[in-house]
Design an enzyme around this catalytic site. Structure first.
Site, PDB file in Angstrom:
ATOM      1  N   ASP A 100       0.997  -1.355  -0.163  1.00 29.49           N
ATOM      2  CA  ASP A 100      -0.211   0.069  -0.110  1.00 29.49           C
ATOM      3  C   ASP A 100       1.041   1.233  -0.068  1.00 29.49           C
ATOM      4  O   ASP A 100       1.908   1.412   0.771  1.00 29.49           O
ATOM      5  CB  ASP A 100      -0.793  -0.033   1.221  1.00 29.49           C
ATOM      6  CG  ASP A 100      -2.256   0.407   1.092  1.00 29.49           C
ATOM      7  OD1 ASP A 100      -2.498   1.539   0.494  1.00 29.49           O
ATOM      8  OD2 ASP A 100      -3.004  -0.173   1.559  1.00 29.49           O
ATOM      9  N   ASP A 202      -3.418   4.665  -2.047  1.00 31.22           N
ATOM     10  CA  ASP A 202      -4.295   5.233  -1.479  1.00 31.22           C
ATOM     11  C   ASP A 202      -4.963   6.478  -2.083  1.00 31.22           C
ATOM     12  O   ASP A 202      -4.198   7.342  -2.486  1.00 31.22           O
ATOM     13  CB  ASP A 202      -3.701   5.406   0.016  1.00 31.22           C
ATOM     14  CG  ASP A 202      -4.804   5.645   1.003  1.00 31.22           C
ATOM     15  OD1 ASP A 202      -5.662   4.676   1.415  1.00 31.22           O
ATOM     16  OD2 ASP A 202      -4.909   6.781   1.507  1.00 31.22           O
ATOM     17  N   GLU A 265      -6.800   3.307  -5.871  1.00 31.01           N
ATOM     18  CA  GLU A 265      -8.096   3.348  -5.080  1.00 31.01           C
ATOM     19  C   GLU A 265      -8.837   4.649  -5.655  1.00 31.01           C
ATOM     20  O   GLU A 265      -8.222   5.925  -5.147  1.00 31.01           O
ATOM     21  CB  GLU A 265      -7.838   3.562  -3.406  1.00 31.01           C
ATOM     22  CG  GLU A 265      -9.172   3.356  -2.510  1.00 31.01           C
ATOM     23  CD  GLU A 265      -9.124   4.111  -1.223  1.00 31.01           C
ATOM     24  OE1 GLU A 265      -9.928   3.782  -0.449  1.00 31.01           O
ATOM     25  OE2 GLU A 265      -8.249   5.158  -1.280  1.00 31.01           O
ATOM     26  N   HIS A 327     -11.336  -3.076   3.464  1.00 30.24           N
ATOM     27  CA  HIS A 327     -11.329  -2.747   5.219  1.00 30.24           C
ATOM     28  C   HIS A 327     -12.115  -1.431   5.464  1.00 30.24           C
ATOM     29  O   HIS A 327     -12.181  -1.025   6.529  1.00 30.24           O
ATOM     30  CB  HIS A 327      -9.662  -2.682   5.570  1.00 30.24           C
ATOM     31  CG  HIS A 327      -9.015  -1.393   4.747  1.00 30.24           C
ATOM     32  ND1 HIS A 327      -8.826  -1.503   3.137  1.00 30.24           N
ATOM     33  CD2 HIS A 327      -8.659  -0.254   5.055  1.00 30.24           C
ATOM     34  CE1 HIS A 327      -8.169  -0.528   3.048  1.00 30.24           C
ATOM     35  NE2 HIS A 327      -8.191   0.210   4.052  1.00 30.24           N
ATOM     36  N   ASP A 328     -12.543  -0.876   4.405  1.00 28.52           N
ATOM     37  CA  ASP A 328     -13.239   0.402   4.709  1.00 28.52           C
ATOM     38  C   ASP A 328     -14.798   0.128   4.542  1.00 28.52           C
ATOM     39  O   ASP A 328     -15.624   1.136   5.001  1.00 28.52           O
ATOM     40  CB  ASP A 328     -12.921   1.456   3.605  1.00 28.52           C
ATOM     41  CG  ASP A 328     -11.482   2.011   3.860  1.00 28.52           C
ATOM     42  OD1 ASP A 328     -11.171   1.846   4.824  1.00 28.52           O
ATOM     43  OD2 ASP A 328     -10.993   2.205   2.779  1.00 28.52           O
TER      44      ASP A 328
HETATM   45  C1  NOJ Z   1      -8.584   5.053   2.314  1.00 27.95           C
HETATM   46  C2  NOJ Z   1      -8.167   3.741   3.052  1.00 27.95           C
HETATM   47  O1  NOJ Z   1      -8.528   2.622   2.495  1.00 27.95           O
HETATM   48  C3  NOJ Z   1      -8.651   4.097   4.372  1.00 27.95           C
HETATM   49  O2  NOJ Z   1      -8.711   3.039   5.153  1.00 27.95           O
HETATM   50  C4  NOJ Z   1      -7.817   5.039   5.024  1.00 27.95           C
HETATM   51  O3  NOJ Z   1      -8.855   5.641   6.252  1.00 27.95           O
HETATM   52  C5  NOJ Z   1      -7.895   6.591   4.059  1.00 27.95           C
HETATM   53  N1  NOJ Z   1      -7.688   6.166   2.581  1.00 27.95           N
HETATM   54  C6  NOJ Z   1      -6.920   7.661   4.450  1.00 27.95           C
HETATM   55  O4  NOJ Z   1      -5.733   7.074   4.083  1.00 27.95           O
END
Ligand code: NOJ
Length: 533
Positions: A100, A202, A265, A327-328
């Protein structure tokens, strides 16, 4: 001449949230040695590449997405030696390792930010986004953080505000500064030189913000209690045209190392998402496709529309990809229910394009119940229903106390999901009808059948409203995927196709010849069928 495919086109990516995969040293938090110990499982399962959420030194305000040093390993997770050993073993097992990369922001404890905030005259002042207060002394504009509240934090010492699109401990870097770019490109080089196989980047679409700092439009439908990140349209904080040039630079750097993958992402509507492949396919290889994660209704019509629209919008030569969970966002088995989660898995692993599987989804893991006092996630600070902790609970390896993630008697950093005594690797490996055996069988078939990886995709008309049916075809070999997205039996009739062999049912109980002129799918059943004629 036959088209040669890259490993990331035919392979399956598996996302590991390192805190939650395997604890090897008894501190309740997963680590690199733990991942190393479990590689045999991943090999057995049949995935091709591992993407690790951040493993760098971090104060953990956002669980590793707040990085204090880009070129080392967080002590909780291990050491650079542990990392090298892991990478070596991943490669030995013929798998790939994707890291990442978090370029939008650092931790406020990163020495760059400590230096930047030390005074207005600091040589690194311009590494971050500083701004004078508005005329009334308040924040410079209305931008809100993804985690709630203003995206600006006042700094007493220098009398200016700094920008943080996420937590207050995650100041945004200034990507208009060429020195920042070079420093961050050196980070990419550091890991590429070590041998990593690529990056998931990210919030790549947010790296550049409006130079005039114009206000974002508020979304009128947003009300308190809705997710904080949905409050505003990111008109001036996201998807700014200048970001594409940076992405091209990064991609060229990554490409200079050979067969690596570069994933972005990006949460954007499909047409805008497509622009991140680049006009000459020179930006990200895979702009993450979150259409299924964002789908508000799980039914055959919505799923088909989503797939057909995406397929149609893909630029020529662009490679598709699909994601069910991360994970989000809430886990797939919690979003659509246990029965439909097998349908979702069959979909993920038989559509055209690279699938990304979130750890534990192969078991049918559900969100854990996390009591308020045990929550950690900054996104849940204003409203616990938006906490992402429930989908980050420890991997379930066996039915012992601790689920094999930690030794019995040790508390894991997040509570286990309640169902771990049934839903775990060991139990499911020994149950021929389990979700795990289903996923593994699907992965095995996917590897054996080229049509499932590189074949064409055509959705089939005239099917019952509750079914989504499509054909994958490669060099004359055709496979039908028929998914019943309802809890009732459905009768299908495929006039032009007569005979088929069921290779896999989501219920794992039939492998037989079928007459496709008159064929039934049971409640919540999906079938992968080899077309015989
Ligand atoms: C996306 C990530 O997947 C998330 O977990 C994170 O909180 C935010 N970006 C900030 O880095």
């Amino acid at each position: 001449m036959a088209h040669a495919y890259e490993w990331w086109q035919t392979g399956v990516v598996y996302q590991i949230y390192p805190r939650s995969f395997m604890d090897s040293n008894g501190d309740g938090v997963g680590d690199l040695v733990g991942i190393n110990q479990r590689l045999d499982y991943l090999k057995w399962l049949g995935i091709d590449a591992i993407w690790l959420s951040p493993i760098y030194p971090s104060p953990m305000a956002d669980f590793g997405y707040d990085i204090a040093n880009y070129t080392d390993i967080e002590p909780l997770f291990g050491t650079l030696n542990d990392f090298d050993a892991l990478l070596h073993k991943v490669h030995q097992q013929n798998m790939k390792l994707i890291l990442d990369f978090v370029p939008n922001h650092t931790s406020d404890e990163h020495p760059w930010f400590v230096e930047s905030r030390s005074s207005r005259e600091s040589s690194k002042r311009d590494w971050y986004i500083w701004h004078d207060p508005a005329a009334d002394g308040g924040p410079p504009n209305n931008w809100t953080s993804f985690f709630g509240g203003s995206a600006w934090q006042f700094d007493e010492i220098s009398g200016q505000y700094y920008l943080h699109m996420f937590d207050v401990k995650q100041p945004d870097l200034n990507w208009r500064n060429p020195v920042v770019k070079e420093a961050m490109y050196n980070v990419l080089r550091f890991w590429l030189d070590r041998g990593v196989d690529g990056f998931r980047v990210d919030v790549i679409w947010m790296m550049i913000k409006d130079a005039q700092f114009r206000d974002n439009p508020n979304r009128p439908e947003w009300k308190p209690g809705d997710p904080p990140y949905a409050r505003q349209e990111g008109r001036y904080t996201e998807d700014q045209s200048e970001v594409h040039e940076i992405i091209r630079e990064m991609r060229a750097l990554v490409d200079s190392y050979g067969e690596r993958v570069f994933i972005g992402e990006i949460y954007l509507p499909v047409p805008r998402l497509m622009s991140y492949y680049g006009e000459f396919l020179d930006e990200v290889h895979l702009p993450f496709n979150f259409q299924f994660i964002e789908l508000s209704a799980w039914n055959a019509k919505a799923i088909r529309t989503c797939v057909d629209t995406y397929e149609k919008a893909l630029p020529e030569g662009a490679w598709p990809n699909w994601v069910l969970g991360n994970h989000d966002r809430s886990r797939i088995a919690s979003r659509v229910g246990k029965e439909q989660s097998r349908i979702a898995q069959m979909l993920l692993l038989t559509l055209r394009g690279t699938p990304t599987c979130y750890y534990g989804d192969e078991l049918g893991m559900q969100n854990a119940i996390v009591p308020h006092e045990m929550m950690h996630d900054p996104q849940g600070k204003d409203n616990p229903i938006h906490s992402r902790d429930p989908q980050r609970s420890p991997m379930q390896w066996n039915s012992q106390p601790g689920a094999g993630f930690v030794k019995p008697g040790i508390a894991s950093w997040l509570p286990l999901s309640e169902d771990y005594q049934q839903v775990n690797v060991q139990s499911e490996q020994n149950d021929a009808s389990s979700h795990l055996i289903f996923t593994k069988t699907l992965l095995t078939l996917r590897r054996a059948i080229p049509a499932l990886t590189i074949g064409s995709y055509t959705s089939v008309d005239g099917m019952p409203e509750e079914c989504f049916v499509y054909v994958r075809e490669q060099e004359g070999k055709r496979y039908l995927i028929a998914l019943n997205c309802s809890a009732e039996e459905q009768k299908l009739s495929l006039a032009h196709i007569k005979q088929g062999n069921i290779l896999l049912s989501t219920l794992l109980d039939r492998n037989s010849q079928v007459d496709l002129n008159s064929f039934s799918l049971r409640a919540n059943e999906g079938c992968l069928i080899e077309i015989a004629d």
